[in-house]
Write a protein that holds these residues in place. Structure first.
Motif, PDB file in Angstrom:
ATOM      1  N   GLY A  39       0.790  -1.229   0.000  1.00  0.00           N
ATOM      2  CA  GLY A  39       0.000   0.000   0.000  1.00  0.00           C
ATOM      3  C   GLY A  39       0.817   1.271   0.000  1.00  0.00           C
ATOM      4  N   TYR A  40       2.143   1.160  -0.159  1.00  0.00           N
ATOM      5  CA  TYR A  40       2.995   2.347  -0.204  1.00  0.00           C
ATOM      6  C   TYR A  40       2.910   3.032  -1.563  1.00  0.00           C
ATOM      7  N   LEU A  41       3.114   4.355  -1.547  1.00  0.00           N
ATOM      8  CA  LEU A  41       3.262   5.121  -2.784  1.00  0.00           C
ATOM      9  C   LEU A  41       4.727   5.025  -3.204  1.00  0.00           C
ATOM     10  N   VAL A  42       4.979   4.275  -4.259  1.00  0.00           N
ATOM     11  CA  VAL A  42       6.340   4.044  -4.751  1.00  0.00           C
ATOM     12  C   VAL A  42       6.496   4.746  -6.084  1.00  0.00           C
ATOM     13  N   LYS A  43       7.462   5.636  -6.169  1.00  0.00           N
ATOM     14  CA  LYS A  43       7.701   6.389  -7.406  1.00  0.00           C
ATOM     15  C   LYS A  43       8.771   5.709  -8.251  1.00  0.00           C
ATOM     16  N   GLY A  44       8.957   6.248  -9.448  1.00  0.00           N
ATOM     17  CA  GLY A  44      10.095   5.859 -10.263  1.00  0.00           C
ATOM     18  C   GLY A  44       9.813   4.785 -11.285  1.00  0.00           C
ATOM     19  N   ASP A  45      10.825   4.583 -12.142  1.00  0.00           N
ATOM     20  CA  ASP A  45      10.808   3.548 -13.161  1.00  0.00           C
ATOM     21  C   ASP A  45      11.631   2.357 -12.680  1.00  0.00           C
ATOM     22  N   HIS A  46      11.994   1.497 -13.611  1.00  0.00           N
ATOM     23  CA  HIS A  46      12.717   0.272 -13.260  1.00  0.00           C
ATOM     24  C   HIS A  46      14.210   0.576 -13.150  1.00  0.00           C
ATOM     25  N   THR A  47      14.604   1.196 -12.020  1.00  0.00           N
ATOM     26  CA  THR A  47      16.004   1.537 -11.743  1.00  0.00           C
ATOM     27  C   THR A  47      16.321   1.121 -10.310  1.00  0.00           C
ATOM     28  N   PRO A  48      17.600   1.157  -9.906  1.00  0.00           N
ATOM     29  CA  PRO A  48      17.936   0.800  -8.509  1.00  0.00           C
ATOM     30  C   PRO A  48      17.446   1.803  -7.477  1.00  0.00           C
ATOM     31  N   ILE A  49      16.905   2.942  -7.919  1.00  0.00           N
ATOM     32  CA  ILE A  49      16.408   3.964  -6.997  1.00  0.00           C
ATOM     33  C   ILE A  49      14.908   3.745  -6.784  1.00  0.00           C
ATOM     34  N   ILE A  50      14.521   3.464  -5.538  1.00  0.00           N
ATOM     35  CA  ILE A  50      13.114   3.204  -5.215  1.00  0.00           C
ATOM     36  C   ILE A  50      12.661   4.221  -4.161  1.00  0.00           C
ATOM     37  N   PRO A  51      11.994   5.299  -4.565  1.00  0.00           N
ATOM     38  CA  PRO A  51      11.514   6.297  -3.604  1.00  0.00           C
ATOM     39  C   PRO A  51      10.164   5.880  -3.025  1.00  0.00           C
ATOM     40  N   VAL A  52      10.101   5.785  -1.712  1.00  0.00           N
ATOM     41  CA  VAL A  52       8.860   5.441  -1.011  1.00  0.00           C
ATOM     42  C   VAL A  52       8.372   6.720  -0.328  1.00  0.00           C
ATOM     43  N   VAL A  53       7.323   7.311  -0.876  1.00  0.00           N
ATOM     44  CA  VAL A  53       6.860   8.622  -0.413  1.00  0.00           C
ATOM     45  C   VAL A  53       6.040   8.458   0.870  1.00  0.00           C
ATOM     46  N   ILE A  54       6.473   9.178   1.925  1.00  0.00           N
ATOM     47  CA  ILE A  54       5.737   9.205   3.192  1.00  0.00           C
ATOM     48  C   ILE A  54       4.912  10.488   3.270  1.00  0.00           C
ATOM     49  N   GLY A  55       5.469  11.596   2.767  1.00  0.00           N
ATOM     50  CA  GLY A  55       4.743  12.868   2.693  1.00  0.00           C
ATOM     51  C   GLY A  55       5.278  13.906   3.651  1.00  0.00           C
ATOM     52  N   ASP A  56       4.831  13.873   4.889  1.00  0.00           N
ATOM     53  CA  ASP A  56       5.228  14.850   5.902  1.00  0.00           C
ATOM     54  C   ASP A  56       6.684  14.646   6.309  1.00  0.00           C
ATOM     55  N   ALA A  57       7.431  15.747   6.435  1.00  0.00           N
ATOM     56  CA  ALA A  57       8.867  15.662   6.723  1.00  0.00           C
ATOM     57  C   ALA A  57       9.134  15.035   8.082  1.00  0.00           C
ATOM     58  N   ARG A  58       8.412  15.476   9.122  1.00  0.00           N
ATOM     59  CA  ARG A  58       8.650  14.936  10.470  1.00  0.00           C
ATOM     60  C   ARG A  58       8.290  13.453  10.537  1.00  0.00           C
ATOM     61  N   LYS A  59       7.195  13.078   9.902  1.00  0.00           N
ATOM     62  CA  LYS A  59       6.780  11.678   9.902  1.00  0.00           C
ATOM     63  C   LYS A  59       7.823  10.820   9.180  1.00  0.00           C
ATOM     64  N   THR A  60       8.404  11.367   8.123  1.00  0.00           N
ATOM     65  CA  THR A  60       9.423  10.637   7.369  1.00  0.00           C
ATOM     66  C   THR A  60      10.683  10.439   8.207  1.00  0.00           C
TER      67      THR A  60
END
Length: 389
Positions: free
Chosen positions: A309-330
């Motif tokens: 259920g995570y928001l995962v950005k990006g294409d098929h590369t070794p970089i996998i950004p998992v967006v949390i949103g709020d800076a403090r929560k992250t």
């Protein structure tokens, strides 16, 4: 007001916004398992994509050159800093990137700054992707040319901007090959097609694609089967060494040698670093199977995180950004990961836009299946605990 008092006020604002940064010392060679602040951590934020930074062949090559040439280069390439290793490595890079020539810089950052501050002139314009790396942004600021930003990998917007800038003498399109924070791949084939139609030049920063994308690791140019005018790269990511480069035609490289201030006035990287990088390219050319296994792991991790259920950005590369949103929560999420022995620091503004704070995972060939299992189990438990998934 004294300087320290003024700076402390500004630092307090940074802390209040939840974007204060500090350094963490890592003890040991760049393997996935390292000791930080006395505790073992599995590192998921390294750009050492193929695990070459600690490879025995690179270390042996560097040691041999170190004994023969010493610890430092002693000057810029145009004075006392040029060695046979610099020239050997440039020929190796040109062959690897399938260009006529290449020029070494002391970092990828300096390569971007040097190319963009010297090639475009006052009556020119640079069209820059919205999410280009800071080194490209700074290179554009140093340039005498105007800069126009187009929406991230939006080819309609790029074409509109090319139409709107016809009054300029020359147009330069500059883009990352793989974008470091979003893990997206620039559609280089479409960009070059537009460039040909509108008589523009294309500069691509292939820092995160070199050694990774393409059948032989040649980067986005090989991945799409195209030839940009200038390819910029770094030796500090998949190559596992240190330094940067620009590759292109013999004329373009000769021009940079004579005009790029970040080359002319910068002390050259040591010959030992060149020797290590040279050996790395030899390994990369024979690493097709390792890349295939790496991308198999990448696909599994991306799919598993999305299924949670995570928001995962990006294409098929070794970089996998998992967006949390709020800076403090992250930041809290990253701290909980660290408590579980996983080092993947929070990425916050100004590196990314407000509301886009994320855990930016980078996958390397050295990560074991047990590491991946622990990562995914930890993301699941922390996500449930923090009501993110």
């Amino acid at each position: 007001m004294k300087l320290d008092a003024w700076l402390n006020e500004r630092l307090d604002r940074v802390k209040a916004a939840g974007v204060y940064r500090n350094l963490r010392a890592m003890n040991g060679a760049p393997f996935p398992e390292r000791k930080m602040n006395g505790k073992n951590q599995t590192v998921w934020s390294s750009n050492n994509y193929l695990g070459l930074a600690s490879h025995s062949r690179l270390i042996s090559a560097a040691q041999e050159a170190l004994q023969q040439y010493g610890a430092g280069s002693s000057g810029s390439r145009l004075t006392t800093g040029n060695s046979v290793w610099h020239e050997k490595l440039e020929k190796k890079i040109a062959g690897f990137k399938r260009t006529e020539a290449a020029l070494l810089f002391s970092s990828g950052y300096l390569a971007n700054a040097g190319v963009l501050s010297s090639l475009p002139e006052k009556e020119d314009v640079i069209l820059s992707d919205q999410l280009n790396h800071a080194s490209i942004i700074d290179g554009c600021r140093l340039s005498k040319a105007d800069t126009v930003v187009y929406r991230h990998i939006n080819m309609d917007d790029l074409e509109n901007k090319l139409n709107e800038t016809q009054r300029y003498q020359h147009r330069f399109i500059v883009t990352d090959g793989v974008f470091s924070m979003d893990g997206t791949i620039a559609p280089l084939d479409q960009i070059i097609s537009l460039a040909k139609r509108y008589h523009a030049f294309v500069i691509v920063d292939d820092a995160h694609a070199t050694g990774v994308l393409g059948d032989s690791g040649g980067g986005t140019s090989e991945y799409f089967g195209v030839c940009p005018d200038i390819v910029i790269g770094t030796l500090s990511k998949a190559v596992g060494a240190e330094g940067g480069f620009a590759a292109g035609s013999a004329v373009a490289i000769d021009f940079l040698l004579n005009h790029a201030r970040t080359f002319i006035f910068q002390t050259a990287i040591p010959p030992a670093s060149c020797a290590a990088a040279y050996e790395a390219f030899n390994i990369i050319e024979d690493s097709r199977e390792k890349r295939q296994l790496l991308f198999s792991d990448i696909n599994m991790i991306r799919t598993s995180l999305k299924d949670m259920g995570y928001l995962v950005k990006g294409d098929h590369t070794p970089i996998i950004p998992v967006v949390i949103g709020d800076a403090r929560k992250t930041v809290t999420f990253a701290e909980k990961l660290q408590d579980k022995g996983i080092y993947a620091p929070a990425i916050r503004p100004p590196t990314v836009a407000p509301g886009e704070s994320r855990i930016r995972l980078t996958i390397t060939a050295d990560h074991r299946m047990s590491d991946i299992d622990h990562l995914l189990t930890s993301f699941h438990s922390i996500g449930k605990e923090m009501h993110i998934i």
